[in-house]
Design a protein around this motif. Sequence first.
Motif, PDB file in Angstrom:
ATOM      1  N   GLY A  45      20.929  12.213 -46.311  1.00  0.00           N
ATOM      2  CA  GLY A  45      20.597  13.509 -45.734  1.00  0.00           C
ATOM      3  C   GLY A  45      21.811  14.205 -45.145  1.00  0.00           C
ATOM      4  N   LEU A  46      22.647  13.445 -44.428  1.00  0.00           N
ATOM      5  CA  LEU A  46      23.865  14.014 -43.848  1.00  0.00           C
ATOM      6  C   LEU A  46      24.822  14.464 -44.941  1.00  0.00           C
ATOM      7  N   ASN A  47      24.936  13.655 -45.985  1.00  0.00           N
ATOM      8  CA  ASN A  47      25.818  14.000 -47.099  1.00  0.00           C
ATOM      9  C   ASN A  47      25.320  15.239 -47.832  1.00  0.00           C
ATOM     10  N   SER A  48      24.034  15.270 -48.101  1.00  0.00           N
ATOM     11  CA  SER A  48      23.446  16.403 -48.812  1.00  0.00           C
ATOM     12  C   SER A  48      23.585  17.698 -48.024  1.00  0.00           C
ATOM     13  N   SER A  49      23.463  17.605 -46.710  1.00  0.00           N
ATOM     14  CA  SER A  49      23.561  18.816 -45.885  1.00  0.00           C
ATOM     15  C   SER A  49      24.938  19.466 -45.999  1.00  0.00           C
ATOM     16  N   ALA A  50      25.982  18.634 -46.133  1.00  0.00           N
ATOM     17  CA  ALA A  50      27.336  19.181 -46.256  1.00  0.00           C
ATOM     18  C   ALA A  50      27.492  19.960 -47.558  1.00  0.00           C
ATOM     19  N   TYR A  51      26.976  19.403 -48.648  1.00  0.00           N
ATOM     20  CA  TYR A  51      27.076  20.081 -49.936  1.00  0.00           C
ATOM     21  C   TYR A  51      26.182  21.323 -49.981  1.00  0.00           C
ATOM     22  N   CYS A  52      24.969  21.183 -49.464  1.00  0.00           N
ATOM     23  CA  CYS A  52      24.034  22.315 -49.486  1.00  0.00           C
ATOM     24  C   CYS A  52      24.499  23.455 -48.589  1.00  0.00           C
ATOM     25  N   SER A  53      25.228  23.126 -47.513  1.00  0.00           N
ATOM     26  CA  SER A  53      25.702  24.178 -46.617  1.00  0.00           C
ATOM     27  C   SER A  53      26.672  25.114 -47.336  1.00  0.00           C
ATOM     28  N   GLU A  54      27.502  24.536 -48.206  1.00  0.00           N
ATOM     29  CA  GLU A  54      28.436  25.357 -48.975  1.00  0.00           C
ATOM     30  C   GLU A  54      27.685  26.217 -49.993  1.00  0.00           C
ATOM     31  N   ILE A  55      26.618  25.667 -50.542  1.00  0.00           N
ATOM     32  CA  ILE A  55      25.789  26.423 -51.484  1.00  0.00           C
ATOM     33  C   ILE A  55      25.142  27.608 -50.769  1.00  0.00           C
ATOM     34  N   ILE A  56      24.593  27.322 -49.579  1.00  0.00           N
ATOM     35  CA  ILE A  56      23.926  28.376 -48.810  1.00  0.00           C
ATOM     36  C   ILE A  56      24.927  29.419 -48.334  1.00  0.00           C
ATOM     37  N   ARG A  57      26.087  28.968 -47.870  1.00  0.00           N
ATOM     38  CA  ARG A  57      27.124  29.909 -47.417  1.00  0.00           C
ATOM     39  C   ARG A  57      27.515  30.868 -48.539  1.00  0.00           C
ATOM     40  N   LEU A  70      13.835  13.170 -52.558  1.00  0.00           N
ATOM     41  CA  LEU A  70      13.096  14.315 -52.026  1.00  0.00           C
ATOM     42  C   LEU A  70      13.311  14.472 -50.522  1.00  0.00           C
ATOM     43  N   CYS A  71      13.187  13.378 -49.797  1.00  0.00           N
ATOM     44  CA  CYS A  71      13.339  13.419 -48.335  1.00  0.00           C
ATOM     45  C   CYS A  71      14.761  13.792 -47.934  1.00  0.00           C
ATOM     46  N   SER A  72      15.749  13.194 -48.597  1.00  0.00           N
ATOM     47  CA  SER A  72      17.149  13.425 -48.244  1.00  0.00           C
ATOM     48  C   SER A  72      17.580  14.859 -48.505  1.00  0.00           C
ATOM     49  N   VAL A  73      17.257  15.372 -49.685  1.00  0.00           N
ATOM     50  CA  VAL A  73      17.660  16.739 -50.023  1.00  0.00           C
ATOM     51  C   VAL A  73      16.895  17.753 -49.170  1.00  0.00           C
ATOM     52  N   SER A  74      15.627  17.488 -48.883  1.00  0.00           N
ATOM     53  CA  SER A  74      14.848  18.395 -48.035  1.00  0.00           C
ATOM     54  C   SER A  74      15.439  18.461 -46.632  1.00  0.00           C
ATOM     55  N   ALA A  75      15.740  17.291 -46.057  1.00  0.00           N
ATOM     56  CA  ALA A  75      16.348  17.256 -44.729  1.00  0.00           C
ATOM     57  C   ALA A  75      17.729  17.892 -44.764  1.00  0.00           C
ATOM     58  N   GLY A  76      18.452  17.623 -45.843  1.00  0.00           N
ATOM     59  CA  GLY A  76      19.788  18.200 -45.979  1.00  0.00           C
ATOM     60  C   GLY A  76      19.743  19.719 -46.039  1.00  0.00           C
ATOM     61  N   LEU A  77      18.748  20.267 -46.718  1.00  0.00           N
ATOM     62  CA  LEU A  77      18.616  21.717 -46.821  1.00  0.00           C
ATOM     63  C   LEU A  77      18.354  22.360 -45.458  1.00  0.00           C
ATOM     64  N   VAL A  78      17.488  21.724 -44.681  1.00  0.00           N
ATOM     65  CA  VAL A  78      17.171  22.260 -43.350  1.00  0.00           C
ATOM     66  C   VAL A  78      18.424  22.267 -42.479  1.00  0.00           C
ATOM     67  N   LEU A  79      19.124  21.141 -42.438  1.00  0.00           N
ATOM     68  CA  LEU A  79      20.338  21.044 -41.627  1.00  0.00           C
ATOM     69  C   LEU A  79      21.437  21.964 -42.159  1.00  0.00           C
ATOM     70  N   SER A  80      21.485  22.138 -43.472  1.00  0.00           N
ATOM     71  CA  SER A  80      22.557  22.927 -44.071  1.00  0.00           C
ATOM     72  C   SER A  80      22.483  24.403 -43.690  1.00  0.00           C
ATOM     73  N   ILE A  81      21.279  24.895 -43.387  1.00  0.00           N
ATOM     74  CA  ILE A  81      21.150  26.298 -42.970  1.00  0.00           C
ATOM     75  C   ILE A  81      21.941  26.530 -41.689  1.00  0.00           C
ATOM     76  N   PHE A  82      21.795  25.616 -40.734  1.00  0.00           N
ATOM     77  CA  PHE A  82      22.515  25.744 -39.465  1.00  0.00           C
ATOM     78  C   PHE A  82      24.019  25.538 -39.664  1.00  0.00           C
ATOM     79  N   LEU A  83      24.374  24.612 -40.562  1.00  0.00           N
ATOM     80  CA  LEU A  83      25.791  24.379 -40.848  1.00  0.00           C
ATOM     81  C   LEU A  83      26.422  25.609 -41.489  1.00  0.00           C
ATOM     82  N   ALA A  84      25.709  26.196 -42.440  1.00  0.00           N
ATOM     83  CA  ALA A  84      26.234  27.376 -43.127  1.00  0.00           C
ATOM     84  C   ALA A  84      26.440  28.532 -42.150  1.00  0.00           C
ATOM     85  N   LEU A  85      25.443  28.751 -41.297  1.00  0.00           N
ATOM     86  CA  LEU A  85      25.573  29.812 -40.300  1.00  0.00           C
ATOM     87  C   LEU A  85      26.691  29.492 -39.319  1.00  0.00           C
TER      88      LEU A  85
END
Length: 217
Positions: free
Chosen positions: A95-107, A23-38
């Motif tokens: 969290g760092l790993n999840s953010s990379a995958y989630c950023s592509e999802i968000i993009r 829960l913590c990792s994916v939540s943090a990853g989602l927040v970071l992924s928004i900035f990565l996607a943008l």
Amino acid sequence: MTKILQWIPQLLGGAKITILLTLCSVSAGLVLSIFLALGTMSKKRVLRAVCKAYVFFFRGTPLLMQLYFVYYGLPEINRALTINNQFLTAFIAFGLNSSAYCSEIIRAAIQSIDKGQFEAAKALGMNYFQTMRLIIIPQSIRRLIPPVGNEFIMMLKDASLVSLIALADITKVTRSIQSSTASSLVYIPAMILYLIITAAFTVVFHFLEKKYSVSER
């Protein structure tokens, strides 16, 4: 049967760690992924290149190596980077790993929004960030639920890797019980517990998907 019942409390303790970490990792990853996607969609070349390099690195290298590097490698670079808490180590790596995958999802979700939405926002005098915050991202969220759900389930299962740095998740507890009792039967309730957790979160994401689904016509 009596043996298995005796193991349940310990396995449930490990389940708490597994669920909390995911829960913590994916939540943090989602927040970071928004900035990565943008960032990956930015018109600024340097920012776009940095974000793409980040995504490429964390998607292109094994999660286990990333976990080992955070736990063992960072202290060799500088002792000040030593992390003695295994949960924090796993949280950072996951969290760092999840953010990379989630950023592509968000993009992908953002780019799936009709370009007319951007043009309409521009006509209303909104700048880029206002458009993203008030119009594009809220619509994109609905499209994110299925792939984010898949990412969550994958991370839930990948959490078993933390047993290798002695964090007492389900897998670590299972191996400890098997080692102390010399009984491999403990893997039966452990696998059933994983199935129950996975099924529970699958139901949750399926419910959210149906509730916020976007009809494509």
